[in-house]
Structure formats: structure tokens, C-alpha cells
Design an enzyme around this catalytic site. Sequence first.
Site, mmCIF file in Angstrom:
data_model
loop_
_atom_site.group_PDB
_atom_site.id
_atom_site.type_symbol
_atom_site.label_atom_id
_atom_site.label_comp_id
_atom_site.label_asym_id
_atom_site.label_seq_id
_atom_site.Cartn_x
_atom_site.Cartn_y
_atom_site.Cartn_z
ATOM 1 N N GLU A 1 -9.446 -17.836 -47.415
ATOM 2 C CA GLU A 1 -9.245 -17.649 -48.846
ATOM 3 C C GLU A 1 -9.623 -16.234 -49.286
ATOM 4 O O GLU A 1 -9.116 -15.737 -50.282
ATOM 5 C CB GLU A 1 -10.082 -18.684 -49.614
ATOM 6 N N HIS B 1 -9.490 -29.669 -23.575
ATOM 7 C CA HIS B 1 -8.551 -30.623 -22.985
ATOM 8 C C HIS B 1 -7.400 -30.936 -23.928
ATOM 9 O O HIS B 1 -6.624 -31.860 -23.683
ATOM 10 C CB HIS B 1 -9.302 -31.898 -22.590
ATOM 11 N N LYS C 1 -1.773 -25.793 -57.805
ATOM 12 C CA LYS C 1 -2.371 -26.450 -58.971
ATOM 13 C C LYS C 1 -1.404 -26.427 -60.153
ATOM 14 O O LYS C 1 -1.269 -27.415 -60.884
ATOM 15 C CB LYS C 1 -3.679 -25.765 -59.361
#
Length: 424
Positions: A280, A301, A415
Site C-alpha cells: 500500500e 513443497h 470503495k
Amino acid sequence: MSNVKLDYENVKQYIKDEELNKYEIKTKLAMSELKQRNDFTGFIDLPNKIDKKEFENIKTYAKEIKEKAQVLVVIGIGGSYLGAKAGIDFLSSYFPNKNNIEVIFAGFNLSGTYLKELVAYLEKKDFYINIISKSGGTLEPAVSFRILKELLEKKYGEKEANKRIIATTDKQKGILKEMSKEKGYRTLVVPDDIGGRYSVLTAVGLLPLATSGANIDELIQGANDERKKIWSEKFEENSCAKYAAIRQILYLKGKEIEVMSSFEPNLRFFGEWWKQLFGESECKNGRGLFPASLNLSSDLHSLGQLMQEGRRNIFETFLVLKKGNKDIKINKDKENKDKLNYLENKSVNYLNQVVHSATKKAHSSGLVPNLTLTIEKENSYNLGILFYFFEMACALSATHLGVNPFDQPGVEEYKKNIKEMLRR
């Protein structure tokens, strides 16, 4: 020397000495620029300027919660959630301890299943709520708060429920601040000069951490000791400054992904906090490293193949503990059917260290530059060191890159879309 030890031997073939040395002056300029800013740089001196009254309130509230409840529900998203979760995982036992209060997180998703099951779980528990939101208007935590506040009021009655809600929010304004005044919630402050992802050493992180059993005096002491070192050490001794410089040099050489790898399961969420902090802060204007994290040995793995032989646009930062708080040895077995007697009297932590060394060697031979950051052990003091170290490294790195470390314009886009869609 820094409290965080930096080993960058396995990047030296990719970086010339003169390239790194140039960052001595660049670091001085970046630090000067950060000091002169007047926006969200309050985190820089925070460990040395803790509000003593607020700090004592945090300890008082934590003590009350531990005495009167079985569960603290922390409602928040992003920086209002990840730092506390990372710290609690770092310090806590892997398995439930009936003597410790349970800290549960909500408001970081919009899963109806999660919330429905959480409500059912809390119906049988004594609980408090810590709602964390600067404005009170972010959808995910606001929805969770409405639902869980309703449960709290139904369980205890409105008057007692209001005593069991602690709001960490803006000092003067916002939906949550106004609600707190009206309902009589006790409040803690999200400082105006500290952004969410840099806020773990404020009340945002300190109340959940103190409630979980962390020693927040030692936590802040660790952060403050690291602050002194970072701001006073010469560049050649400064692990934080060098880490920020190395990641920038590698980025400019085409290493676009930084992978943080750790070898303890309790560091997994530290990687999640680190991803938000750097992602961010740095990734703007078409620039920035993509932060990813691995928890080893398990991810060796699953993504080990990619690390060893995938595209060579990555570098790796190992975050390791010098020694674990606990250990267990391997005993001799009479039958030795598993052929492991050659490990007799070896400790499991020793094996973990060998895996780290082997992985470093393997990934280096696979042309993945890698460096190691080592911290002494898991305790509150070292947690404070780590939080401050990475906050400063992030601010320096973004400043080197030429982007604002403290805004997040891209986050606001989703948003805005949510509001438009829901209003339709």
C-alpha cells in the site's frame, strides 16, 4: 549495530559496492525529507512520545477485559487488524491456553458464514468489543460492528453493552466518534499524523496486544531502541537503511517481486502485515515491488519449484529467529525403521536452521538473490524492534522510489464502486 542483523552475502553478485554506497547520501536525503514532512510521519518519533495517559488507559482497559470476559472481539480491516493479529500470533502459544483470553478478529471480510458462526460462538461467551476505525464509515468493519453490537446489547442490555465497547477512532470527528459520544463508549485515539498501516504501535495495536498478554512496556522499549539505532547509525552499520537500499537496487535491475520467507508458523501473519505495509505504501504510479510471503517448510513443497526454476524476476528476504523460545530433541529409536537415528540428540530447531541454510543455498544457485534478517527470539521487546524496523524501511524505500509512502489512492476506487452499486 542494529538489533536486526542483516546478511546480504547472497546479493553481492548482483550489486556492486559503488551502487550500494551511493545510497548513503540518498538515505540521508530521504531521512531528512521524512523528518521535514508534516503529514503522516508521526510514527517516526512515536516510541519516544507515547501519550502516557492514553498508555495507562490501554493497560487499565486490557486488565478489565481479562477480568470480565473470555473473548475480546477486535473489529477492523487493513492496518486496524493486521498488525495486532501479527503481533498476537508472534507472541502466543500455538495451542489454546485456558488461562489466556481469546482475541478474535472481525470486520476484515464480508463473509456471511464467518459472521453467522462468530455470532453463534459468542452467544455462549462473555465478550468485549474493540471497534477500530478512523472514520467509522468503512463498510466491512461497520457491518460487523452493527451485527455484533446488536448481539452484545441483546446479551447484556444496552447500558452494560455500552460499557463493553471500546472505540479506537479519531480524536474529534467521524461517525464512530459521534456514536461513542452519544452511547458513552470509552475511546482511544487513532492519531491524526499516523496512517493505518503504520499504526500498530498506537492504541490500534496496543489494546489487542495488551489484552492478549503482551508486555506493551517492553514492546515500546524495543521500538524506541530500534528508533535510536536507525536514526543515529552510520549507513554501513544500519541494517534498516541497507535493506531499503538493496531492495531498491534489485528492483531497478528487474527484480519486481520480493518474497518474504519465514520458518516459524507464528510469523505467517507478520508476512501479511508486511505485505500491506509495503504494497500500500510503494505500489503507485506504475511503480513498486510486489510483496509476497512464504511460510517454510510447507511452502517449499508448494511454491518451492517456482522459487527454484520460475521466472527470475524475484528476490527473497528471509526473516528468521536466532533461537526459538522452546525446543525438543530427537531421541534414539531401538528399531530405527525410519532410519533417523543419525539425528539422535539433534534438536528440531537445529533442523529448522539447517533447512534455512539449505534453502538459501538452493535458491541462490537458482539465481534468486536472497538476504536474511535475523531477530534474537520471540518476545515483546523484539516484536517492537521488528515493527519499527519495517515501518522505517518501508518509508525509506518508498521515498527512494519517488512515491508518497503514506497515501493509498488506489484503495479508494473499490470503495467508491461499492457505494455506487449499493445505492442502486
